[in-house]
Design a protein around this motif. Structure first.
Motif, PDB file in Angstrom:
ATOM      1  N   GLY A 194      -6.749   3.500  -9.179  1.00  0.00           N
ATOM      2  CA  GLY A 194      -5.756   3.984  -8.231  1.00  0.00           C
ATOM      3  C   GLY A 194      -5.053   2.876  -7.469  1.00  0.00           C
ATOM      4  O   GLY A 194      -3.889   3.016  -7.099  1.00  0.00           O
ATOM      5  N   LEU A 195      -5.758   1.791  -7.232  1.00  0.00           N
ATOM      6  CA  LEU A 195      -5.180   0.703  -6.435  1.00  0.00           C
ATOM      7  C   LEU A 195      -4.147  -0.117  -7.201  1.00  0.00           C
ATOM      8  O   LEU A 195      -3.419  -0.898  -6.618  1.00  0.00           O
ATOM      9  N   ARG A 196      -4.144   0.040  -8.528  1.00  0.00           N
ATOM     10  CA  ARG A 196      -3.148  -0.649  -9.360  1.00  0.00           C
ATOM     11  C   ARG A 196      -3.306  -2.171  -9.325  1.00  0.00           C
ATOM     12  O   ARG A 196      -2.311  -2.897  -9.388  1.00  0.00           O
ATOM     13  N   VAL A 197      -4.511  -2.637  -9.182  1.00  0.00           N
ATOM     14  CA  VAL A 197      -4.732  -4.087  -9.174  1.00  0.00           C
ATOM     15  C   VAL A 197      -5.542  -4.555 -10.381  1.00  0.00           C
ATOM     16  O   VAL A 197      -5.845  -5.726 -10.520  1.00  0.00           O
ATOM     17  N   GLU A 225       3.621  10.702  -9.147  1.00  0.00           N
ATOM     18  CA  GLU A 225       2.875  11.092 -10.352  1.00  0.00           C
ATOM     19  C   GLU A 225       2.332  12.505 -10.218  1.00  0.00           C
ATOM     20  O   GLU A 225       2.385  13.308 -11.152  1.00  0.00           O
ATOM     21  N   VAL A 270       2.106   1.915  -3.516  1.00  0.00           N
ATOM     22  CA  VAL A 270       1.080   2.494  -4.385  1.00  0.00           C
ATOM     23  C   VAL A 270       0.882   3.971  -4.056  1.00  0.00           C
ATOM     24  O   VAL A 270       0.737   4.822  -4.942  1.00  0.00           O
ATOM     25  N   ILE A 290       3.900   6.018  -5.343  1.00  0.00           N
ATOM     26  CA  ILE A 290       3.836   6.202  -6.797  1.00  0.00           C
ATOM     27  C   ILE A 290       2.827   7.291  -7.153  1.00  0.00           C
ATOM     28  O   ILE A 290       3.078   8.147  -8.003  1.00  0.00           O
ATOM     29  N   PHE A 291       1.696   7.265  -6.440  1.00  0.00           N
ATOM     30  CA  PHE A 291       0.683   8.305  -6.658  1.00  0.00           C
ATOM     31  C   PHE A 291       1.289   9.690  -6.368  1.00  0.00           C
ATOM     32  O   PHE A 291       1.114  10.638  -7.145  1.00  0.00           O
ATOM     33  N   ALA A 326      -2.635 -11.332  -8.294  1.00  0.00           N
ATOM     34  CA  ALA A 326      -1.557 -12.213  -7.852  1.00  0.00           C
ATOM     35  C   ALA A 326      -1.853 -12.731  -6.448  1.00  0.00           C
ATOM     36  O   ALA A 326      -1.729 -13.929  -6.172  1.00  0.00           O
ATOM     37  N   PHE A 377       2.685   0.969 -13.482  1.00  0.00           N
ATOM     38  CA  PHE A 377       2.888   0.062 -12.361  1.00  0.00           C
ATOM     39  C   PHE A 377       1.624  -0.742 -12.120  1.00  0.00           C
ATOM     40  O   PHE A 377       0.537  -0.191 -11.975  1.00  0.00           O
ATOM     41  N   ASN A 378       1.762  -2.055 -12.110  1.00  0.00           N
ATOM     42  CA  ASN A 378       0.660  -2.965 -11.787  1.00  0.00           C
ATOM     43  C   ASN A 378       1.112  -3.793 -10.588  1.00  0.00           C
ATOM     44  O   ASN A 378       2.111  -4.501 -10.661  1.00  0.00           O
ATOM     45  N   ALA A 379       0.370  -3.676  -9.489  1.00  0.00           N
ATOM     46  CA  ALA A 379       0.770  -4.345  -8.246  1.00  0.00           C
ATOM     47  C   ALA A 379       0.836  -5.866  -8.398  1.00  0.00           C
ATOM     48  O   ALA A 379       1.501  -6.540  -7.621  1.00  0.00           O
ATOM     49  N   ASN A 380       0.114  -6.400  -9.397  1.00  0.00           N
ATOM     50  CA  ASN A 380       0.131  -7.848  -9.616  1.00  0.00           C
ATOM     51  C   ASN A 380       1.441  -8.315 -10.223  1.00  0.00           C
ATOM     52  O   ASN A 380       1.780  -9.485 -10.147  1.00  0.00           O
ATOM     53  N   ASN A 388      -2.663 -10.892 -14.418  1.00  0.00           N
ATOM     54  CA  ASN A 388      -2.122  -9.595 -13.989  1.00  0.00           C
ATOM     55  C   ASN A 388      -3.207  -8.666 -13.460  1.00  0.00           C
ATOM     56  O   ASN A 388      -3.112  -7.455 -13.595  1.00  0.00           O
ATOM     57  N   GLY A 389      -4.233  -9.248 -12.852  1.00  0.00           N
ATOM     58  CA  GLY A 389      -5.193  -8.388 -12.170  1.00  0.00           C
ATOM     59  C   GLY A 389      -6.634  -8.702 -12.490  1.00  0.00           C
ATOM     60  O   GLY A 389      -6.954  -9.600 -13.257  1.00  0.00           O
ATOM     61  N   VAL A 433       3.149   6.695 -14.041  1.00  0.00           N
ATOM     62  CA  VAL A 433       4.090   5.602 -13.787  1.00  0.00           C
ATOM     63  C   VAL A 433       3.424   4.280 -14.155  1.00  0.00           C
ATOM     64  O   VAL A 433       2.351   3.970 -13.632  1.00  0.00           O
ATOM     65  N   LEU A 453       0.832  -1.206   0.000  1.00  0.00           N
ATOM     66  CA  LEU A 453       0.000   0.000   0.000  1.00  0.00           C
ATOM     67  C   LEU A 453       0.866   1.254   0.000  1.00  0.00           C
ATOM     68  O   LEU A 453       0.559   2.239  -0.673  1.00  0.00           O
TER      69      LEU A 453
END
Lengths: 84, 402
Positions: B203-206, A44, A37, A40-41, B299, A53-56, B220-221, A51, A34
């Motif tokens: 925003g959560l990038r998921v 930006e 994320v 990064i926000f 993930a 970025f994918n948390a997965n 990937n999400g 940016v 968290l």
């Protein structure tokens, strides 16, 4: 730019800016998913960039989040791209 | 002890706007995910979703009704009509006193919030539609269902993020079993695929930019969907006495909390919910033929969910089929457990196990039988439906063939 990025990361890590150096690794600073994320926000917003970025799959976007120095370099790259 | 059965089912989702079409799509392994059709989609970084395409509210509602019904309420009412029609119940008059509604939604009338904010902030208007409040309230859909069918017992809405519908159905089950009601309409809905709703999720990038591939090594999400599922839960003797067609028995339910993290799931909390549902149903893990997974395609969820199933099932984990239908209908957020109940009914009633589509390679952390890419015909006696929400709120239902 370097100082602003360090300030953003230090705030997320709840550390003094003096304790955050380009060599610091983000995981060692105690930044969790968290926190990452949110950092990064903040980056930006500060530099008006997006940016990838994918948390997965944190490695997928080509934005190296290993250390403070790698983040600085990646942000410099994105800012230069935007100016070009 | 009083037993609880399902005697009616209805749904609206990206696959179809009814039960039969949804089951057909699930059996075919069809995806409802595609490019988002929304104003300002160019300002979104997530450009795909599982929208209910070609939704025509005017075909279902009079103009005066539409003025009071957010999109999530519209989906709910259409699904409820289908469920009640299938059940053959007439709940007008005295019968309505012993009947209620419990529905789940995470965000309620978020489209109404979004449109109203746009009007006052972006467009500079100084007034919004007079019915904004009764449209956007999370309980609006439950109230409209109660009014549509004259259900005058317990009526309420629960909101537990992505477990909302499973919590709702679990409570409906418990209320009938405890003797608080004879009939409950239950399930849930979500309609968060509006500009602000997607912006929030971005925003959560998921979110995945390109597709939902649960359990697959290249996942990937998640991909957001929308829709509703509504079911008629009925006391067993009540259903038998009127000769109702019984779709399945609701055999058990358990809910647990991780008390850990606001977004990261936990194996321990999920395991306790799965084990609790089995215990409540009087089932052994080996009795369960199919699990409808939470399977978001992130993930973290898929890895944790598979570990939880292994922890509870032990050796039986090698034999159980587990699929995530979210790759087809998207993640319907608070309504997701309700749409996924359709896959559970199809498994128990027709012996058709919905697949996990988009699966291209095994992740060693998710190496269970995920029914990759193609449906299977297997007769199963019992199924589980998992929901593990943000905030560590877990709700698992157990169902049995009857």
């Amino acid at each position: 730019m370097r100082d602003r990025i360090i300030a953003i990361i230090a705030e997320q890590a709840v550390l003094d800016v003096a304790d955050v150096t380009p060599e610091s690794r983000l995981a060692e600073l105690g930044i969790d998913s968290l926190g990452l994320v949110e950092a990064i926000f903040a980056i930006e917003e500060a530099f008006d960039i997006s940016v990838p970025f994918n948390a997965n799959d944190p490695a997928a976007g080509g934005f190296d989040l290993t250390s403070v120095g790698s983040v600085i370099a990646a942000v410099e790259g994105l800012v230069a791209q935007k100016a070009a | 002890m009083r037993r609880v059965v399902i005697t009616g089912a209805g749904t609206v989702n990206a696959l179809a706007q009814d039960l039969r079409g949804t089951m057909a799509a699930m059996a075919e392994g069809r995806s409802g995910i595609g490019p988002l059709q929304l104003p300002d989609v160019d300002r979104l970084s997530v450009k795909i979703g599982a929208q209910v395409a070609g939704w025509q509210p005017e075909a279902h509602f009079a103009r005066q009704e539409l003025a009071l019904c957010d999109r999530f309420t519209q989906f709910t009412l259409v699904a409820a009509r289908e469920a009640v029609a299938q059940s053959g119940l007439d709940l007008a008059g005295e019968a309505g006193l012993g009947a209620g509604v419990v529905l789940g939604t995470a965000a309620g009338g978020v489209t109404t919030w979004d449109e109203s904010y746009r009007a006052v902030y972006a467009e500079g208007k100084n007034r919004v539609h007079p019915f904004v409040v009764p449209k956007l309230m999370n309980s609006a859909a439950a109230s409209h269902v109660s009014m549509a069918f004259g259900l005058r017992g317990p009526v309420f809405t629960v909101s537990t993020a992505c477990a909302s519908s499973n919590h709702a159905m679990g409570l409906a089950f418990q209320m009938i079993r405890a003797g608080n009601a004879e009939v409950m309409l239950t399930g849930g809905a979500e309609a968060m695929l509006c500009f602000g709703g997607i912006k929030a999720w971005e925003g959560l990038r998921v979110m995945s930019p390109d597709g939902c591939r649960p359990f697959s090594a290249d996942r990937n999400g998640m991909v957001m969907g929308e829709g509703a599922g509504v079911f008629v839960f009925e006391e067993y003797d009540h259903a038998r006495a009127r000769g109702a067609v019984i779709l399945a028995e609701v055999a058990g339910f358990a809910m647990t909390s991780d008390a850990g993290d606001i977004v990261m799931p936990s194996v321990e909390g999920a395991s306790r919910a799965i084990a609790g549902a089995l215990r409540d149903a009087g089932l052994a893990a080996g009795d369960v033929g199919y699990i409808n997974a939470h399977g978001t395609g992130t993930a973290a969820n898929d890895r944790v969910e598979c570990a939880a199933v292994r922890a509870v099932f032990g050796a039986a984990a090698e034999r159980v089929m587990i699929s995530s239908t979210k790759a087809m209908h998207g993640h319907v957020i608070g309504g997701t457990g309700a749409v996924e109940m359709v896959a559970c009914l199809m498994a128990l009633r027709d012996g058709v196990i919905a697949p996990t589509i988009g699966h291209s390679g095994t992740d060693p952390d998710c190496a269970l039988d995920v029914v990759a890419n193609a449906a299977r015909q297997v007769r199963v006696g019992a199924v589980l439906s998992n929901a593990f929400a943000f905030g560590g709120l877990n709700a698992v239902l157990a169902l049995r063939r009857i």
